[in-house]
Design a protein around this motif. Structure first.
Motif, mmCIF file in Angstrom:
data_model
loop_
_atom_site.group_PDB
_atom_site.id
_atom_site.type_symbol
_atom_site.label_atom_id
_atom_site.label_comp_id
_atom_site.label_asym_id
_atom_site.label_seq_id
_atom_site.Cartn_x
_atom_site.Cartn_y
_atom_site.Cartn_z
ATOM 1 N N TYR A 10 0.857 -1.185 0.000
ATOM 2 C CA TYR A 10 0.000 0.000 0.000
ATOM 3 C C TYR A 10 0.887 1.227 0.000
ATOM 4 O O TYR A 10 1.753 1.376 0.860
ATOM 5 C CB TYR A 10 -0.953 -0.042 1.199
ATOM 6 C CG TYR A 10 -1.989 -1.112 0.989
ATOM 7 C CD1 TYR A 10 -3.223 -0.798 0.429
ATOM 8 C CD2 TYR A 10 -1.705 -2.438 1.282
ATOM 9 C CE1 TYR A 10 -4.154 -1.783 0.187
ATOM 10 C CE2 TYR A 10 -2.636 -3.430 1.039
ATOM 11 C CZ TYR A 10 -3.864 -3.095 0.496
ATOM 12 O OH TYR A 10 -4.776 -4.067 0.241
ATOM 13 N N TYR A 11 0.695 2.080 -1.011
ATOM 14 C CA TYR A 11 1.639 3.152 -1.286
ATOM 15 C C TYR A 11 1.208 4.539 -0.836
ATOM 16 O O TYR A 11 2.050 5.361 -0.517
ATOM 17 C CB TYR A 11 1.954 3.195 -2.785
ATOM 18 C CG TYR A 11 2.790 2.016 -3.209
ATOM 19 C CD1 TYR A 11 4.171 2.064 -3.136
ATOM 20 C CD2 TYR A 11 2.196 0.846 -3.645
ATOM 21 C CE1 TYR A 11 4.946 0.988 -3.501
ATOM 22 C CE2 TYR A 11 2.972 -0.246 -4.013
ATOM 23 C CZ TYR A 11 4.340 -0.166 -3.940
ATOM 24 O OH TYR A 11 5.106 -1.239 -4.294
ATOM 25 N N VAL A 18 -8.347 1.872 8.425
ATOM 26 C CA VAL A 18 -8.602 1.410 9.791
ATOM 27 C C VAL A 18 -9.143 -0.017 9.810
ATOM 28 O O VAL A 18 -8.634 -0.876 10.528
ATOM 29 C CB VAL A 18 -9.574 2.371 10.516
ATOM 30 C CG1 VAL A 18 -9.966 1.829 11.880
ATOM 31 C CG2 VAL A 18 -8.942 3.757 10.637
ATOM 32 N N THR A 19 -10.184 -0.281 9.006
ATOM 33 C CA THR A 19 -10.852 -1.592 9.051
ATOM 34 C C THR A 19 -10.214 -2.618 8.125
ATOM 35 O O THR A 19 -10.477 -3.806 8.263
ATOM 36 C CB THR A 19 -12.328 -1.458 8.659
ATOM 37 O OG1 THR A 19 -12.414 -1.066 7.277
ATOM 38 C CG2 THR A 19 -13.051 -0.458 9.547
ATOM 39 N N HIS A 20 -9.442 -2.154 7.164
ATOM 40 C CA HIS A 20 -8.844 -2.976 6.104
ATOM 41 C C HIS A 20 -9.893 -3.602 5.187
ATOM 42 O O HIS A 20 -9.568 -4.488 4.391
ATOM 43 C CB HIS A 20 -7.910 -4.050 6.654
ATOM 44 C CG HIS A 20 -6.632 -3.485 7.181
ATOM 45 N ND1 HIS A 20 -5.568 -4.256 7.505
ATOM 46 C CD2 HIS A 20 -6.240 -2.216 7.441
ATOM 47 C CE1 HIS A 20 -4.570 -3.501 7.946
ATOM 48 N NE2 HIS A 20 -4.976 -2.259 7.910
ATOM 49 N N ILE A 63 -8.503 6.153 3.176
ATOM 50 C CA ILE A 63 -8.351 4.995 2.291
ATOM 51 C C ILE A 63 -6.906 4.903 1.841
ATOM 52 O O ILE A 63 -6.200 5.910 1.803
ATOM 53 C CB ILE A 63 -9.303 5.058 1.079
ATOM 54 C CG1 ILE A 63 -9.091 6.331 0.259
ATOM 55 C CG2 ILE A 63 -10.753 4.898 1.529
ATOM 56 C CD1 ILE A 63 -9.863 6.373 -1.042
ATOM 57 N N GLU A 64 -6.481 3.692 1.525
ATOM 58 C CA GLU A 64 -5.118 3.505 1.029
ATOM 59 C C GLU A 64 -5.143 2.676 -0.240
ATOM 60 O O GLU A 64 -6.017 1.832 -0.435
ATOM 61 C CB GLU A 64 -4.206 2.912 2.094
ATOM 62 C CG GLU A 64 -4.663 1.636 2.721
ATOM 63 C CD GLU A 64 -3.772 1.204 3.872
ATOM 64 O OE1 GLU A 64 -2.787 1.894 4.196
ATOM 65 O OE2 GLU A 64 -4.049 0.153 4.450
ATOM 66 N N GLU A 119 -5.976 -2.424 -5.403
ATOM 67 C CA GLU A 119 -7.017 -2.577 -4.395
ATOM 68 C C GLU A 119 -6.967 -1.356 -3.492
ATOM 69 O O GLU A 119 -5.903 -0.979 -3.014
ATOM 70 C CB GLU A 119 -6.822 -3.837 -3.565
ATOM 71 C CG GLU A 119 -7.934 -4.023 -2.544
ATOM 72 C CD GLU A 119 -7.809 -5.311 -1.758
ATOM 73 O OE1 GLU A 119 -7.993 -6.388 -2.350
ATOM 74 O OE2 GLU A 119 -7.522 -5.218 -0.549
ATOM 75 N N VAL A 120 -8.123 -0.755 -3.289
ATOM 76 C CA VAL A 120 -8.247 0.359 -2.365
ATOM 77 C C VAL A 120 -8.973 -0.185 -1.140
ATOM 78 O O VAL A 120 -9.992 -0.859 -1.271
ATOM 79 C CB VAL A 120 -9.044 1.526 -2.983
ATOM 80 C CG1 VAL A 120 -9.182 2.674 -1.984
ATOM 81 C CG2 VAL A 120 -8.386 2.001 -4.266
ATOM 82 N N ARG A 121 -8.429 0.103 0.040
ATOM 83 C CA ARG A 121 -9.064 -0.392 1.265
ATOM 84 C C ARG A 121 -9.156 0.716 2.295
ATOM 85 O O ARG A 121 -8.452 1.728 2.222
ATOM 86 C CB ARG A 121 -8.299 -1.586 1.833
ATOM 87 C CG ARG A 121 -6.952 -1.229 2.418
ATOM 88 C CD ARG A 121 -6.238 -2.446 2.948
ATOM 89 N NE ARG A 121 -4.971 -2.065 3.578
ATOM 90 C CZ ARG A 121 -4.096 -2.913 4.060
ATOM 91 N NH1 ARG A 121 -4.318 -4.217 3.992
ATOM 92 N NH2 ARG A 121 -2.973 -2.483 4.614
ATOM 93 N N ASN A 122 -10.022 0.498 3.260
ATOM 94 C CA ASN A 122 -10.147 1.398 4.400
ATOM 95 C C ASN A 122 -8.930 1.194 5.283
ATOM 96 O O ASN A 122 -8.607 0.068 5.648
ATOM 97 C CB ASN A 122 -11.450 1.080 5.154
ATOM 98 C CG ASN A 122 -11.682 1.988 6.332
ATOM 99 O OD1 ASN A 122 -10.891 2.010 7.278
ATOM 100 N ND2 ASN A 122 -12.770 2.729 6.288
#
Length: 122
Positions: A3-4, A90-92, A66-67, A85-88
């Motif tokens: 994750y960049y 905190v929650t992943h 988001i990351e 893939e973009v994810r939250n």
């Protein structure tokens, strides 16, 4: 997948349903993936050739961070294939997934140009 970068979801990024607007996240994905592809090809002259199906999985809301996760899937002579893939943060939980984005290295006239890297499917 690494994750960049991260983005903070602000009110101006929301749609009428108070979730992150799809067009906004797609713009960010294209930019992030293009930067990643350019770094892989060691080039600043690349174009987006293809984006596969876009799977909106869970909504992102105001205040979320988001990351952007990116990985090199394969490499051709003038192009590379990237997965995003973009994810939250905190929650992943995944927000959006795109399994195939193709970027092409181009010359000054916009024609395909060899980039010189080699990679097999990860």
């Amino acid at each position: 997948m690494k994750y960049y970068s991260r983005r903070f979801i602000k009110p101006e990024h929301l749609n009428p349903a108070n979730a992150l607007f799809g067009g906004q996240i797609l713009s960010w994905i294209d930019e992030e993936a293009a930067i990643f592809a350019g770094c892989q090809m060691k080039s600043t002259s690349i174009v987006t050739k293809f984006i596969s199906e876009i799977n909106f999985i869970t909504p992102a809301r105001q205040g979320d961070v988001i990351e952007f996760g990116l990985e090199l899937i394969s490499s051709g002579n003038t192009s590379i294939v990237v997965r995003c893939e973009v994810r939250n943060k905190v929650t992943h939980l995944p927000v959006v997934c795109i399994n195939k984005m193709v970027f092409v290295n181009v010359d000054e006239k916009g024609g395909p140009m060899a980039h010189g890297i080699r990679a097999s499917a990860a």
